[in-house]
Design a protein around this motif. Structure first.
Motif, PDB file in Angstrom:
ATOM      1  N   GLU A 165       0.823  -1.206   0.000  1.00 38.31           N
ATOM      2  CA  GLU A 165       0.000   0.000   0.000  1.00 38.31           C
ATOM      3  C   GLU A 165       0.862   1.264   0.000  1.00 38.31           C
ATOM      4  OE1 GLU A 165      -2.977  -0.118  -0.749  1.00 38.31           O
ATOM      5  OE2 GLU A 165      -3.598  -2.137  -0.219  1.00 38.31           O
ATOM      6  N   ALA A 166       1.950   1.249   0.768  1.00 38.30           N
ATOM      7  CA  ALA A 166       2.862   2.407   0.780  1.00 38.30           C
ATOM      8  C   ALA A 166       3.478   2.611  -0.603  1.00 38.30           C
ATOM      9  CB  ALA A 166       3.942   2.223   1.845  1.00 38.30           C
ATOM     10  N   SER A 167       3.810   1.514  -1.279  1.00 33.07           N
ATOM     11  CA  SER A 167       4.359   1.612  -2.635  1.00 33.07           C
ATOM     12  C   SER A 167       3.340   2.230  -3.587  1.00 33.07           C
ATOM     13  CB  SER A 167       4.786   0.228  -3.140  1.00 33.07           C
ATOM     14  OG  SER A 167       5.804  -0.305  -2.321  1.00 33.07           O
ATOM     15  N   ASP A 168       2.080   1.803  -3.468  1.00 36.46           N
ATOM     16  CA  ASP A 168       1.007   2.380  -4.298  1.00 36.46           C
ATOM     17  C   ASP A 168       0.871   3.880  -4.043  1.00 36.46           C
ATOM     18  OD1 ASP A 168       0.470  -0.125  -5.345  1.00 36.46           O
ATOM     19  OD2 ASP A 168      -1.305  -0.484  -4.095  1.00 36.46           O
ATOM     20  N   LEU A 169       0.945   4.272  -2.771  1.00 34.28           N
ATOM     21  CA  LEU A 169       0.818   5.690  -2.415  1.00 34.28           C
ATOM     22  C   LEU A 169       1.946   6.511  -3.030  1.00 34.28           C
ATOM     23  CD1 LEU A 169      -0.433   8.067  -0.895  1.00 34.28           C
ATOM     24  CD2 LEU A 169       0.870   7.338   1.135  1.00 34.28           C
ATOM     25  N   VAL A 170       3.181   6.027  -2.893  1.00 31.80           N
ATOM     26  CA  VAL A 170       4.327   6.766  -3.440  1.00 31.80           C
ATOM     27  C   VAL A 170       4.195   6.889  -4.955  1.00 31.80           C
ATOM     28  CG1 VAL A 170       6.829   6.693  -3.809  1.00 31.80           C
ATOM     29  CG2 VAL A 170       5.892   6.216  -1.535  1.00 31.80           C
ATOM     30  N   PHE A 171       3.834   5.806  -5.625  1.00 33.02           N
ATOM     31  CA  PHE A 171       3.674   5.835  -7.076  1.00 33.02           C
ATOM     32  C   PHE A 171       2.627   6.873  -7.493  1.00 33.02           C
ATOM     33  CE2 PHE A 171       1.158   4.543 -10.747  1.00 33.02           C
ATOM     34  CZ  PHE A 171       2.131   4.558 -11.725  1.00 33.02           C
ATOM     35  N   HIS A 172       1.455   6.819  -6.879  1.00 34.53           N
ATOM     36  CA  HIS A 172       0.388   7.745  -7.271  1.00 34.53           C
ATOM     37  C   HIS A 172       0.739   9.187  -6.911  1.00 34.53           C
ATOM     38  CE1 HIS A 172      -1.881   3.966  -7.712  1.00 34.53           C
ATOM     39  NE2 HIS A 172      -2.499   4.644  -8.665  1.00 34.53           N
ATOM     40  N   LEU A 173       1.468   9.381  -5.815  1.00 32.45           N
ATOM     41  CA  LEU A 173       1.920  10.729  -5.462  1.00 32.45           C
ATOM     42  C   LEU A 173       2.877  11.267  -6.528  1.00 32.45           C
ATOM     43  CD1 LEU A 173       2.012  13.122  -3.533  1.00 32.45           C
ATOM     44  CD2 LEU A 173       3.817  11.918  -2.263  1.00 32.45           C
ATOM     45  N   LEU A 174       3.761  10.410  -7.038  1.00 30.77           N
ATOM     46  CA  LEU A 174       4.682  10.845  -8.101  1.00 30.77           C
ATOM     47  C   LEU A 174       3.909  11.255  -9.357  1.00 30.77           C
ATOM     48  CD1 LEU A 174       7.581   8.224  -7.812  1.00 30.77           C
ATOM     49  CD2 LEU A 174       7.676  10.659  -7.236  1.00 30.77           C
ATOM     50  N   VAL A 175       2.860  10.504  -9.688  1.00 25.93           N
ATOM     51  CA  VAL A 175       2.044  10.858 -10.849  1.00 25.93           C
ATOM     52  C   VAL A 175       1.344  12.198 -10.601  1.00 25.93           C
ATOM     53  CG1 VAL A 175       0.091  10.187 -12.308  1.00 25.93           C
ATOM     54  CG2 VAL A 175       1.733   8.452 -11.567  1.00 25.93           C
ATOM     55  N   LEU A 176       0.815  12.391  -9.399  1.00 28.26           N
ATOM     56  CA  LEU A 176       0.154  13.655  -9.071  1.00 28.26           C
ATOM     57  C   LEU A 176       1.126  14.828  -9.158  1.00 28.26           C
ATOM     58  CD1 LEU A 176      -2.328  15.238  -8.060  1.00 28.26           C
ATOM     59  CD2 LEU A 176      -1.572  14.713  -5.726  1.00 28.26           C
ATOM     60  N   LEU A 177       2.325  14.653  -8.631  1.00 28.48           N
ATOM     61  CA  LEU A 177       3.324  15.717  -8.711  1.00 28.48           C
ATOM     62  C   LEU A 177       3.619  16.059 -10.167  1.00 28.48           C
ATOM     63  CD1 LEU A 177       5.820  14.690  -5.879  1.00 28.48           C
ATOM     64  CD2 LEU A 177       4.257  16.649  -5.867  1.00 28.48           C
ATOM     65  N   ARG A 178       3.778  15.038 -11.000  1.00 31.73           N
ATOM     66  CA  ARG A 178       4.057  15.288 -12.425  1.00 31.73           C
ATOM     67  C   ARG A 178       2.887  15.992 -13.091  1.00 31.73           C
ATOM     68  NH1 ARG A 178       4.025  17.006 -16.529  1.00 31.73           N
ATOM     69  NH2 ARG A 178       5.165  16.451 -18.418  1.00 31.73           N
ATOM     70  N   GLU A 179       1.678  15.580 -12.746  1.00 31.42           N
ATOM     71  CA  GLU A 179       0.486  16.212 -13.314  1.00 31.42           C
ATOM     72  C   GLU A 179       0.446  17.704 -12.979  1.00 31.42           C
ATOM     73  OE1 GLU A 179      -3.048  16.349 -15.518  1.00 31.42           O
ATOM     74  OE2 GLU A 179      -1.596  14.710 -15.377  1.00 31.42           O
ATOM     75  N   LYS A 180       0.957  18.051 -11.799  1.00 31.43           N
ATOM     76  CA  LYS A 180       0.974  19.448 -11.369  1.00 31.43           C
ATOM     77  C   LYS A 180       2.265  20.165 -11.765  1.00 31.43           C
ATOM     78  CE  LYS A 180      -1.670  21.317  -9.209  1.00 31.43           C
ATOM     79  NZ  LYS A 180      -2.759  22.201  -9.645  1.00 31.43           N
ATOM     80  N   GLY A 181       3.156  19.477 -12.500  1.00 30.41           N
ATOM     81  CA  GLY A 181       4.396  20.104 -12.957  1.00 30.41           C
ATOM     82  C   GLY A 181       5.442  20.245 -11.870  1.00 30.41           C
ATOM     83  N   LEU A 182       5.363  19.406 -10.845  1.00 30.12           N
ATOM     84  CA  LEU A 182       6.337  19.442  -9.747  1.00 30.12           C
ATOM     85  C   LEU A 182       7.218  18.201  -9.794  1.00 30.12           C
ATOM     86  CD1 LEU A 182       3.917  20.638  -6.933  1.00 30.12           C
ATOM     87  CD2 LEU A 182       5.630  22.015  -8.134  1.00 30.12           C
ATOM     88  N   SER A 183       8.325  18.239  -9.045  1.00 25.64           N
ATOM     89  CA  SER A 183       9.258  17.117  -9.049  1.00 25.64           C
ATOM     90  C   SER A 183       9.690  16.774  -7.637  1.00 25.64           C
ATOM     91  CB  SER A 183      10.498  17.473  -9.877  1.00 25.64           C
ATOM     92  OG  SER A 183      11.232  18.497  -9.206  1.00 25.64           O
ATOM     93  N   LEU A 184      10.340  15.623  -7.501  1.00 31.18           N
ATOM     94  CA  LEU A 184      10.912  15.236  -6.212  1.00 31.18           C
ATOM     95  C   LEU A 184      11.970  16.240  -5.772  1.00 31.18           C
ATOM     96  CD1 LEU A 184      11.235  11.363  -6.524  1.00 31.18           C
ATOM     97  CD2 LEU A 184       9.752  12.640  -4.971  1.00 31.18           C
ATOM     98  N   GLU A 185      12.665  16.828  -6.732  1.00 32.32           N
ATOM     99  CA  GLU A 185      13.667  17.841  -6.398  1.00 32.32           C
ATOM    100  C   GLU A 185      13.013  19.006  -5.647  1.00 32.32           C
ATOM    101  OE1 GLU A 185      16.729  20.976  -8.589  1.00 32.32           O
ATOM    102  OE2 GLU A 185      15.874  19.326  -9.754  1.00 32.32           O
ATOM    103  N   THR A 186      11.860  19.435  -6.113  1.00 39.08           N
ATOM    104  CA  THR A 186      11.139  20.530  -5.456  1.00 39.08           C
ATOM    105  C   THR A 186      10.784  20.150  -4.024  1.00 39.08           C
ATOM    106  OG1 THR A 186      10.181  21.115  -7.599  1.00 39.08           O
ATOM    107  CG2 THR A 186       9.135  22.057  -5.649  1.00 39.08           C
ATOM    108  N   ILE A 187      10.291  18.922  -3.849  1.00 37.41           N
ATOM    109  CA  ILE A 187       9.906  18.450  -2.516  1.00 37.41           C
ATOM    110  C   ILE A 187      11.143  18.323  -1.630  1.00 37.41           C
ATOM    111  CG2 ILE A 187       8.785  16.591  -1.232  1.00 37.41           C
ATOM    112  CD1 ILE A 187       6.949  18.293  -3.172  1.00 37.41           C
TER     113      ILE A 187
END
Length: 196
Positions: A165-187
């Motif tokens: 479940e944690a893996s699913d959350l991280v994956f979907h969060l990465l997709v959401l960040l990309r959809e909003k034009g953000l990156s892990l670098e920003t976070i």
């Protein structure tokens, strides 16, 4: 940048190659002044091969070149760090890195790159593209659902289910960040700023 090639009797300095996207250490090589100059000129990593006793451009036979993205010199001016974009596997064994670790500790950064690639180059049947077609609201909803599932798994399910479940959350969060034009670098920069 002043690199002190005279500290070593053979005029060589160690060069650490790091993947500019995932930050994984890919290999270690050596450069003399001539190899360094060629690397700067061509923007492709060239070493001095101690076994061949000549300049050696990484990828000259395999086409797995290392494209220079940035160069950094250590505080003693006798070691180089090059962040590069690899064309393929770096190791002659076909592995992505010459250093075999238990797992790719930077896979989350690699996953971010995979998601980016799916956005730029949509693939038929890709789950990322199916999500993207449903739009921001559905992607955000999936993050919410996965967050709740993580809480439930943490409180009432097995460790294996929590990991899933944690893996699913991280994956979907990465997709959401990309959809909003953000990156892990920003976070990461935001978290680092909070830590200070």
């Amino acid at each position: 940048m002043q690199i002190d090639f005279t500290k070593s009797p053979d005029g060589l300095v160690p060069v650490v190659i790091q993947d500019e996207q995932t930050l994984e250490v890919l290999m270690l090589g050596y450069m003399n002044q001539e190899a360094y100059d060629k690397t700067i000129q061509d923007k492709v990593v060239t070493f001095y091969s101690r076994s061949k006793n000549r300049l050696w451009t990484k990828g000259e036979t395999s086409n797995n070149f290392l494209h220079v993205k940035s160069i950094h010199v250590d505080c003693d001016n006798d070691t180089i760090l090059i962040k590069a974009k690899p064309d393929g596997p770096t190791c002659h064994t076909g592995a992505r890195s010459c250093f075999q670790t238990a797992y790719n500790q930077n896979f989350i950064l690699e996953l971010e790159n995979i998601i980016e690639d799916r956005y730029i180059n949509p693939q038929e049947g890709s789950y990322i593209n199916k999500l993207r077609k449903k739009g921001l609201n559905k992607i955000a909803q999936k993050v919410g659902e996965e967050g709740v599932e993580v809480v439930i798994a943490a409180l009432a399910e097995t460790e294996s289910e929590l990991i899933g479940e944690a893996s699913d959350l991280v994956f979907h969060l990465l997709v959401l960040l990309r959809e909003k034009g953000l990156s892990l670098e920003t976070i990461a920069k935001n978290l680092e700023g909070r830590h200070k």
